[in-house]
Structure formats: C-alpha cells, structure tokens
Design a protein around this motif. Structure first.
Motif, PDB file in Angstrom:
ATOM      1  N   GLY A 115       0.900  -1.196   0.038  1.00 18.51           N
ATOM      2  CA  GLY A 115      -0.087  -0.058  -0.094  1.00 18.51           C
ATOM      3  C   GLY A 115       0.831   1.168  -0.014  1.00 18.51           C
ATOM      4  O   GLY A 115       1.691   1.086  -0.885  1.00 18.51           O
ATOM      5  N   TYR A 116       0.511   2.220   0.918  1.00 16.84           N
ATOM      6  CA  TYR A 116       1.065   3.396   1.078  1.00 16.84           C
ATOM      7  C   TYR A 116       2.435   3.251   1.962  1.00 16.84           C
ATOM      8  O   TYR A 116       3.097   4.411   2.488  1.00 16.84           O
ATOM      9  CB  TYR A 116       0.246   4.747   1.512  1.00 16.84           C
ATOM     10  CG  TYR A 116      -0.589   4.729   0.051  1.00 16.84           C
ATOM     11  CD1 TYR A 116      -0.002   5.628  -0.859  1.00 16.84           C
ATOM     12  CD2 TYR A 116      -1.792   4.232   0.020  1.00 16.84           C
ATOM     13  CE1 TYR A 116      -0.825   5.944  -1.946  1.00 16.84           C
ATOM     14  CE2 TYR A 116      -2.597   4.335  -1.069  1.00 16.84           C
ATOM     15  CZ  TYR A 116      -1.934   5.285  -2.275  1.00 16.84           C
ATOM     16  OH  TYR A 116      -2.805   5.435  -3.518  1.00 16.84           O
ATOM     17  N   ALA A 117       2.821   2.112   2.368  1.00 13.90           N
ATOM     18  CA  ALA A 117       3.958   1.962   3.122  1.00 13.90           C
ATOM     19  C   ALA A 117       4.983   0.946   2.421  1.00 13.90           C
ATOM     20  O   ALA A 117       4.763  -0.184   2.968  1.00 13.90           O
ATOM     21  CB  ALA A 117       3.638   1.463   4.569  1.00 13.90           C
ATOM     22  N   GLN A 118       5.738   1.247   1.543  1.00 12.46           N
ATOM     23  CA  GLN A 118       6.743   0.585   0.781  1.00 12.46           C
ATOM     24  C   GLN A 118       7.828   1.076   0.545  1.00 12.46           C
ATOM     25  O   GLN A 118       8.171   2.612   0.775  1.00 12.46           O
ATOM     26  CB  GLN A 118       5.906   0.383  -0.507  1.00 12.46           C
ATOM     27  CG  GLN A 118       4.701  -0.212  -0.662  1.00 12.46           C
ATOM     28  CD  GLN A 118       4.447  -0.703  -2.389  1.00 12.46           C
ATOM     29  OE1 GLN A 118       5.229  -1.152  -2.978  1.00 12.46           O
ATOM     30  NE2 GLN A 118       3.369  -0.124  -2.765  1.00 12.46           N
ATOM     31  N   VAL A 119       9.018   0.160   0.527  1.00 12.11           N
ATOM     32  CA  VAL A 119      10.350   0.967   0.115  1.00 12.11           C
ATOM     33  C   VAL A 119      10.375   0.604  -1.517  1.00 12.11           C
ATOM     34  O   VAL A 119       9.875  -0.323  -2.114  1.00 12.11           O
ATOM     35  CB  VAL A 119      11.484  -0.152   0.853  1.00 12.11           C
ATOM     36  CG1 VAL A 119      11.650   0.262   2.234  1.00 12.11           C
ATOM     37  CG2 VAL A 119      11.274  -1.567   0.768  1.00 12.11           C
ATOM     38  N   VAL A 120      10.980   1.659  -1.900  1.00 11.95           N
ATOM     39  CA  VAL A 120      11.055   1.653  -3.516  1.00 11.95           C
ATOM     40  C   VAL A 120      12.531   2.055  -3.726  1.00 11.95           C
ATOM     41  O   VAL A 120      13.624   2.498  -3.017  1.00 11.95           O
ATOM     42  CB  VAL A 120      10.304   2.842  -3.947  1.00 11.95           C
ATOM     43  CG1 VAL A 120       8.812   2.410  -4.014  1.00 11.95           C
ATOM     44  CG2 VAL A 120      10.401   4.006  -3.313  1.00 11.95           C
ATOM     45  N   PRO A 121      13.149   1.671  -5.283  1.00 18.24           N
ATOM     46  CA  PRO A 121      12.248   1.166  -6.289  1.00 18.24           C
ATOM     47  C   PRO A 121      11.863  -0.272  -5.943  1.00 18.24           C
ATOM     48  O   PRO A 121      12.962  -1.003  -5.965  1.00 18.24           O
ATOM     49  CB  PRO A 121      13.225   1.502  -7.472  1.00 18.24           C
ATOM     50  CG  PRO A 121      14.562   1.322  -6.759  1.00 18.24           C
ATOM     51  CD  PRO A 121      14.529   2.099  -5.461  1.00 18.24           C
ATOM     52  N   MET A 122      10.615  -0.621  -5.893  1.00 20.11           N
ATOM     53  CA  MET A 122      10.290  -1.832  -5.456  1.00 20.11           C
ATOM     54  C   MET A 122      10.614  -2.877  -6.413  1.00 20.11           C
ATOM     55  O   MET A 122      10.898  -4.231  -6.303  1.00 20.11           O
ATOM     56  CB  MET A 122       8.820  -1.969  -5.190  1.00 20.11           C
ATOM     57  CG  MET A 122       7.837  -1.774  -6.088  1.00 20.11           C
ATOM     58  SD  MET A 122       7.213  -3.574  -6.750  1.00 20.11           S
ATOM     59  CE  MET A 122       5.818  -3.865  -5.866  1.00 20.11           C
ATOM     60  N   GLU A 123      10.448  -2.424  -7.936  1.00 20.58           N
ATOM     61  CA  GLU A 123      10.922  -3.332  -9.034  1.00 20.58           C
ATOM     62  C   GLU A 123      12.178  -3.964  -8.601  1.00 20.58           C
ATOM     63  O   GLU A 123      12.483  -5.305  -8.943  1.00 20.58           O
ATOM     64  CB  GLU A 123      10.922  -2.824 -10.213  1.00 20.58           C
ATOM     65  CG  GLU A 123       9.417  -2.182 -10.759  1.00 20.58           C
ATOM     66  CD  GLU A 123       9.436  -0.876 -10.547  1.00 20.58           C
ATOM     67  OE1 GLU A 123      10.187  -0.354  -9.302  1.00 20.58           O
ATOM     68  OE2 GLU A 123       8.799   0.015 -11.302  1.00 20.58           O
ATOM     69  N   MET A 547       3.700 -11.437 -14.518  1.00 23.00           N
ATOM     70  CA  MET A 547       4.549 -10.631 -14.790  1.00 23.00           C
ATOM     71  C   MET A 547       5.102 -10.532 -16.180  1.00 23.00           C
ATOM     72  O   MET A 547       4.931 -11.289 -16.982  1.00 23.00           O
ATOM     73  CB  MET A 547       5.963 -10.939 -14.082  1.00 23.00           C
ATOM     74  CG  MET A 547       5.879 -11.188 -12.421  1.00 23.00           C
ATOM     75  SD  MET A 547       7.364 -11.837 -11.829  1.00 23.00           S
ATOM     76  CE  MET A 547       6.568 -12.201 -10.265  1.00 23.00           C
ATOM     77  N   ASP A 548       5.385  -9.066 -16.443  1.00 26.12           N
ATOM     78  CA  ASP A 548       5.689  -8.801 -17.929  1.00 26.12           C
ATOM     79  C   ASP A 548       6.570  -7.373 -17.967  1.00 26.12           C
ATOM     80  O   ASP A 548       6.524  -6.824 -16.780  1.00 26.12           O
ATOM     81  CB  ASP A 548       4.541  -8.699 -18.786  1.00 26.12           C
ATOM     82  CG  ASP A 548       4.879  -8.662 -20.174  1.00 26.12           C
ATOM     83  OD1 ASP A 548       5.942  -8.929 -20.508  1.00 26.12           O
ATOM     84  OD2 ASP A 548       3.699  -8.715 -20.779  1.00 26.12           O
ATOM     85  N   ILE A 549       7.063  -7.126 -18.968  1.00 23.28           N
ATOM     86  CA  ILE A 549       7.839  -5.875 -19.169  1.00 23.28           C
ATOM     87  C   ILE A 549       7.250  -5.232 -20.469  1.00 23.28           C
ATOM     88  O   ILE A 549       7.265  -6.118 -21.401  1.00 23.28           O
ATOM     89  CB  ILE A 549       9.218  -5.979 -18.990  1.00 23.28           C
ATOM     90  CG1 ILE A 549       9.824  -4.511 -19.158  1.00 23.28           C
ATOM     91  CG2 ILE A 549       9.832  -6.802 -19.869  1.00 23.28           C
ATOM     92  CD1 ILE A 549      11.246  -4.550 -18.406  1.00 23.28           C
ATOM     93  N   ASP A 550       6.731  -4.059 -20.607  1.00 25.47           N
ATOM     94  CA  ASP A 550       6.527  -3.562 -21.928  1.00 25.47           C
ATOM     95  C   ASP A 550       7.521  -3.099 -22.777  1.00 25.47           C
ATOM     96  O   ASP A 550       8.573  -3.006 -22.566  1.00 25.47           O
ATOM     97  CB  ASP A 550       5.039  -2.577 -21.955  1.00 25.47           C
ATOM     98  CG  ASP A 550       5.707  -1.180 -21.048  1.00 25.47           C
ATOM     99  OD1 ASP A 550       6.966  -1.028 -21.106  1.00 25.47           O
ATOM    100  OD2 ASP A 550       4.888  -0.459 -20.795  1.00 25.47           O
ATOM    101  N   LYS A 551       7.177  -2.503 -24.028  1.00 25.11           N
ATOM    102  CA  LYS A 551       8.274  -2.188 -24.826  1.00 25.11           C
ATOM    103  C   LYS A 551       8.982  -0.981 -24.495  1.00 25.11           C
ATOM    104  O   LYS A 551      10.038  -0.686 -24.873  1.00 25.11           O
ATOM    105  CB  LYS A 551       7.695  -1.817 -26.390  1.00 25.11           C
ATOM    106  CG  LYS A 551       6.645  -0.735 -26.575  1.00 25.11           C
ATOM    107  CD  LYS A 551       6.303  -0.666 -27.925  1.00 25.11           C
ATOM    108  CE  LYS A 551       5.340   0.633 -28.171  1.00 25.11           C
ATOM    109  NZ  LYS A 551       4.819   1.401 -27.004  1.00 25.11           N
ATOM    110  N   ASP A 552       8.308  -0.241 -23.462  1.00 22.46           N
ATOM    111  CA  ASP A 552       9.027   1.134 -23.072  1.00 22.46           C
ATOM    112  C   ASP A 552       9.832   0.687 -21.714  1.00 22.46           C
ATOM    113  O   ASP A 552      10.274   1.546 -21.077  1.00 22.46           O
ATOM    114  CB  ASP A 552       8.155   2.020 -22.702  1.00 22.46           C
ATOM    115  CG  ASP A 552       7.258   2.628 -23.997  1.00 22.46           C
ATOM    116  OD1 ASP A 552       7.763   2.820 -24.950  1.00 22.46           O
ATOM    117  OD2 ASP A 552       5.992   2.847 -23.724  1.00 22.46           O
ATOM    118  N   GLY A 553       9.911  -0.556 -21.340  1.00 18.80           N
ATOM    119  CA  GLY A 553      10.606  -0.835 -20.157  1.00 18.80           C
ATOM    120  C   GLY A 553       9.734  -0.855 -18.787  1.00 18.80           C
ATOM    121  O   GLY A 553      10.426  -1.092 -17.975  1.00 18.80           O
ATOM    122  N   ASN A 554       8.384  -0.681 -18.945  1.00 14.99           N
ATOM    123  CA  ASN A 554       7.666  -0.711 -17.620  1.00 14.99           C
ATOM    124  C   ASN A 554       7.377  -1.862 -17.189  1.00 14.99           C
ATOM    125  O   ASN A 554       7.082  -2.992 -17.987  1.00 14.99           O
ATOM    126  CB  ASN A 554       6.395   0.127 -17.855  1.00 14.99           C
ATOM    127  CG  ASN A 554       6.757   1.586 -18.276  1.00 14.99           C
ATOM    128  OD1 ASN A 554       7.504   2.398 -17.451  1.00 14.99           O
ATOM    129  ND2 ASN A 554       6.120   1.933 -19.402  1.00 14.99           N
TER     130      ASN A 554
END
Ligand code: ADP
Length: 559
Positions: A115-123, A547-554
C-alpha cells in the motif's frame, strides 16, 4: 467505492528523491557511501568505527502474532511506522530484509511492504537489486567447486564423499534440484556423489553475512563453517581448504548495507535475508547498527511470528551484533485473530466477534513472550478496509482491560499519516516503561535446557522429545564443543506448537525434535521439528504468470 491500487501502481507513481539526497539527510559524507544507480546506494561498513563515540538510536523490533498464509503485514507496519515517526519529528531509519527471487516468482505478495508503506524502487528490490544474493550464491557454489576439486585432485584431507554436509544453492524455487548426482561422465569429470540444492536464503553464508560485525568477523565465521566429515569421522572446515580469503573476497560488496527510501523518502536499509526457520530471519546486524547510529530510532523486523522471529532476534541477533533493543511492536490483524478463533479463510471478511474473542489468546501468548524478555511493547492493529468498527473496538478494549498499550495502524491505506498514533505510543512507551531486556537463556546452559526454555516460555508447550537421530546429534554437538551456541528452532510459523493445524493458544503439547544441525560459522544450533523444506517448489499458478515488461521498459504484474 474507489478502486484499490496495486502495490506496484502506488510504487510507480511515487516521487523518489535521488539517493544522494537521502544520504545527505542521514548526514553521510561522500567517502562513506557509493551510488548504485539513481535510487540505490551502498553505505560502507567502515563508518561504524568512525561513529564509535556517537550514541545509538533506539532499536525497535516489529514482530507479529502467528500469521495466516497471507502474511500479517509486518513489513508494511515496519515501513509505515518509520514514515510516521519521521512525520512526528523523530529522525528514523528503517532496516528490512532483501526479498528472495524464488518466492517472488512463486507466490503472490512482494516483500517490500504494501500500500502506502513501501520501500522503493520496489521493482529493483524484488528482483536483482544490488546483486548481494548473487554474490552469496556465487560464494556458496565456489565453496562446492573447491570441495569437489579437492576430492578430484587426490583428496588429501580424506573427505568421505558420502558425508559432505555442504550443498549447492540457487535463488529460485526449483524442486527438481533438491536431490542431484554430480560428477558423472568419467574420471576427468570429478568424483560422482549425491548432492542437492537449497535456496540461497537458506545458505549458511546468508546467515553469516547477516550476523557479521565487520569484514574480519565475516572471514572468521566463513573459515569455521563445517562442510564435511573425513572417513575417520572428523569434521572438515572451510579453513582446512584454505579458501576463506577467496570467499570473503567474493562478498566484498555484499557486506555493505543497501540504502533506499520509502514512498515518503524515509531512509531505509534493505540488506540480507536469511530464512526464519533454519536461520534467524533478520536483516544484517550491520544495517541495524549503522541505521541506529544514523537515526534516533531504528525500526527493524524479524520473520514469521514472535515465537520464531522475535525469539531469534532477541536470543541470536542481539548477541551476535551487540544490539540493545528498546521496544517491540506486536502486529495483529483482525482476520488472523479470527482464524485463531476457528474461522476458515473464506469466513474472514464477515464480522464475527465471538471468533475474535476466542482468537485473542494467540496475541496474549506473544505479549507474554515479549514480557519474559523484559521489554516494553506496543500492540499494533494492522487495519484492513473490511475490518468493522466493532471488531476494532473489541481488540482495543481487550488491550485496555488487560493493560496492553495498543494503537490502530492505517499505514497501508494512508502511509505515515495513518501511523502517527502508533508512532506516538511507541515513543511514549519507550520513555515511560522500564527496560529489563535479557535473553531467555544463558549460552552455557545445555542445548536441551535451551530448547526447553523456548518451548515452555515462548511456545507454551510442556515437553520436548527427541528422535534417536537427534539424540545422537546432541552427543556429537557436545563432543565438538558446539553446545555453547544459541539455538535456532525450525518450526511451522502457523502454530505455537509444531503442528500447523493447532491455532489459537494450544496447551500441554510436546515439541518433537527430529534433527539437529550445527551452523558453526553462523554460530547457532539448528533444531528441526517436522519436515523443513530448504528448497521450496513453485505453485501450480506461479506469480510469474502475471509478470511482464512492456516495450518502454515498464514492469507490470510484480504485485
Ligand atoms: P509480512 O511482512 O507480515 O509477511 P507484508 O507486510 O509483506 O507482511 O504484507 C503481506 C501482503 O499483505 C502485502 O502484499 C501487503 O500489501 C498486504 N497488506 C499488508 N497490510 C495490509 C492492509 N492493512 N490492508 C491490505 N493489504 C495489506
């Protein structure tokens, strides 16, 4: 009703500060940290000796009641509490474990908060991050290669290939590798023998990295790891192969804690991630110690419920790292309490005050545990949107009636803002309550007495019985002088007993010790009850399918 955003959608819309800004916030000078890209850094362990004279901040451990399969939100509350403390003006640093790739690809649910309590960049944190786990995997498997090569090259140490206790590791859930034969293909391809793979977080090197106080200590612990026995039955250690220097070298970067930030730019160390069953389940002592030097408060968590995670943090981690804890936050959820009161997973979304009342005894047991360590504590109710007001009132009234400090945490919905009441209560409790912290047992108690102490004082059990194999191993542990180590019990996280079906607060049960193992390098005796899987498998529908990654790297579908 508004739609609930997924963890990754929230994380991707966060405004991150460059990591240099977070380092500045901590007062780190340029020589003491190194950027790993834009939003990650490693902070040098050498700063600890430079800050010798500075007082430590207060170390707060976050633990929980016995969890349900979904997890009770310890990481979420840990991150949210850190954010909330900063919001009320307390300089606070967070320390968490690094997630393992195996479970990430397997079960739904990341390990970077929610939720709104995360460490980032989570990827990054949920995938390869700064490469620490790969370094540990490589150091571990390098030792396997040195060992097999030693046997291939004439076996001067007379190692019995049937008694090698050092397996290989991989940071994936891969059940097909649990048992393998290596060395096939004739005399140029080593000596055939049985081997197997564990997951990287089960590696003793992971536990060692997390318990070491500096590079020297790391090397010392690596050198005393037990790897095999000779044909005469004598133990063989890493130092006999003379490779502790090479193994330490492979960990030269992994030993430095990783610095990231939360969604609200609170500094967070994410470093190390040992299993909470066959190991101690806490982030590195270096991350905790550096964080405590840099902040007035340091919030850390330990795996599973207080019967496993908190007990090990307080009996193993604080001893290895010379850490002086100030308080414990015990996370409870209404849904888990209702499960302890007898409801099934499908019945949890409906109000049920009777089930809730019956389930409170599980929380009561964990409160008693923290009291028996002499520490101040606060109960945090991790609020879910379908919890009813009457259910919340029931838990807070129960706590008030029994004299337990309690606060509702809405950090998952609201971030730090939703944890201010909890933060305030934690600060007040530390200021007001006396701290008589003391580990549960003495190191020179016998192994059986140490086990008995945890079983009776923490689990609420009556007795311990040992398999014939465990009895034999107890003898050998004593003969080798390893009985001075603390113990590390591997047990189901779902129950206080060793039977996952006994929820609530079971009484008069016996704990069955099947096997013992000395983790001589890490410095604890693993006590196994029931079957402990050290290489998990994947479920029928692994999380990887989303899981996936799109052509823009997202990145998409990473929770
Ligand atoms: P633990 O550390 O106890 O395993 P986590 O903090 O990792 O638990 O949370 C497990 C999962 O539950 C995460 O996906 C998280 O987003 C979710 N979660 C935690 N708290 C809440 C809450 N209050 N409401 C909804 N989901 C939550």
């Amino acid at each position: 009703s508004k739609t609930v955003k997924s963890d990754i959608e929230i994380a991707q819309s966060a405004v991150l500060k460059p990591i240099s800004k977070i380092a500045d916030q901590l007062g780190l000078d340029e020589s003491s940290w190194e950027p790993y890209g834009r939003y990650k850094a490693k902070v040098s362990v050498n700063i600890l000796s430079k800050m010798n004279g500075k007082a430590d901040g207060k170390v707060i451990l976050v633990t929980s009641i016995n969890p349900t399969p979904a997890g009770e939100g310890k990481s979420t509350v840990t991150v949210g509490l850190g954010q909330a403390l900063n919001k009320i003006g307390k300089r606070t640093v967070i320390a968490l474990r690094e997630p393992s790739l195996g479970p990430t690809m397997g079960m739904k649910g990341g390990a970077a908060g929610g939720g709104y309590a995360q460490v980032v960049p989570m990827e990054d944190i949920n995938l390869h991050f700064t490469g620490d786990f790969h370094a540990i995997t490589t150091a571990h498997n390098a030792l396997s290669a040195f060992l097999d090569n030693h046997i291939h090259q004439g076996n001067a140490l007379n190692i019995d290939a049937r008694r090698i206790v050092w397996k290989r590791v991989l940071d994936l859930n891969d059940r097909a590798l649990r048992h393998v034969i290596v060395g096939l293909g004739g005399r140029t391809n080593s000596v055939p023998r049985e081997d197997g793979f564990d997951i990287t977080v089960a590696s003793e090197i992971m536990a060692i990295l997390c318990l070491s106080e500096d590079i020297e200590d790391l090397k010392k612990r690596l050198s005393r790891m037990l790897i095999a026995y000779t044909y005469e039955g004598a133990p063989v250690f890493v130092r006999d192969l003379k490779v502790e220097g090479a193994l330490t070298l492979l960990l030269k970067d992994a030993i430095h804690p990783n610095l990231v930030q939360t969604l609200e730019n609170t500094p967070a160390f994410v470093h190390g991630g040992p299993f909470a069953n066959i190991a101690h389940g806490c982030n590195s002592v270096l991350a905790t110690k550096i964080g405590a030097k840099l902040g007035d408060y340091l919030i850390t968590e330990a795996g599973f419920g207080a019967d496993l995670g908190a007990e090990k943090f307080l009996d193993i981690t604080t001893r290895a790292g010379h850490i002086d804890p100030s308080a414990v936050v015990i996370v409870a959820t209404i849904r888990a309490l209702k499960m302890h009161g007898g409801l099934t997973k499908d019945e949890l979304k409906h109000e049920d005050l009777d089930a809730l009342a019956r389930g409170m005894e599980n929380l009561a047991c964990h409160i008693d545990t923290i009291k028996s360590f002499g520490l101040p504590y606060v109960v945090a109710i991790n609020h879910f949107i379908f919890d009813t007001d009457r259910e919340v009132a029931y838990v807070t009234d129960w706590c008030a009636a029994n004299g337990h400090p309690v606060a509702l945490s809405k950090v998952w919905e609201q971030g730090g803002e939703g944890g201010k009441e909890l933060a305030q209560l934690v600060v007040e409790t530390i200021e007001k309550e006396e701290n008589h912290f003391k580990p549960l047992y003495e190191l020179n108690d016998s192994v059986e007495d140490k086990i008995k102490a945890v079983v009776t004082k923490v689990y609420g059990g009556k007795d311990v019985d040992y398999s014939p194999k465990a009895r034999k191993q107890l003898k050998s542990i004593k003969q080798n002088g390893w009985d001075q180590f603390p113990i590390c019990i591997a047990k189901t996280q779902y129950s206080l007993s060793d039977n996952p079906k006994l929820l609530g607060r079971p009484k008069d049960f016996t704990i069955h010790v099947r096997e013992l193992k000395a983790s001589v390098g890490a410095g604890f005796i693993v006590v196994m009850t029931g079957n402990v899987l050290t290489m998990p498998g994947l479920p029928k529908q692994p999380a990887a399918l989303n899981m996936d990654i799109d052509k823009d790297g997202n990145v998409v579908g990473l929770f």
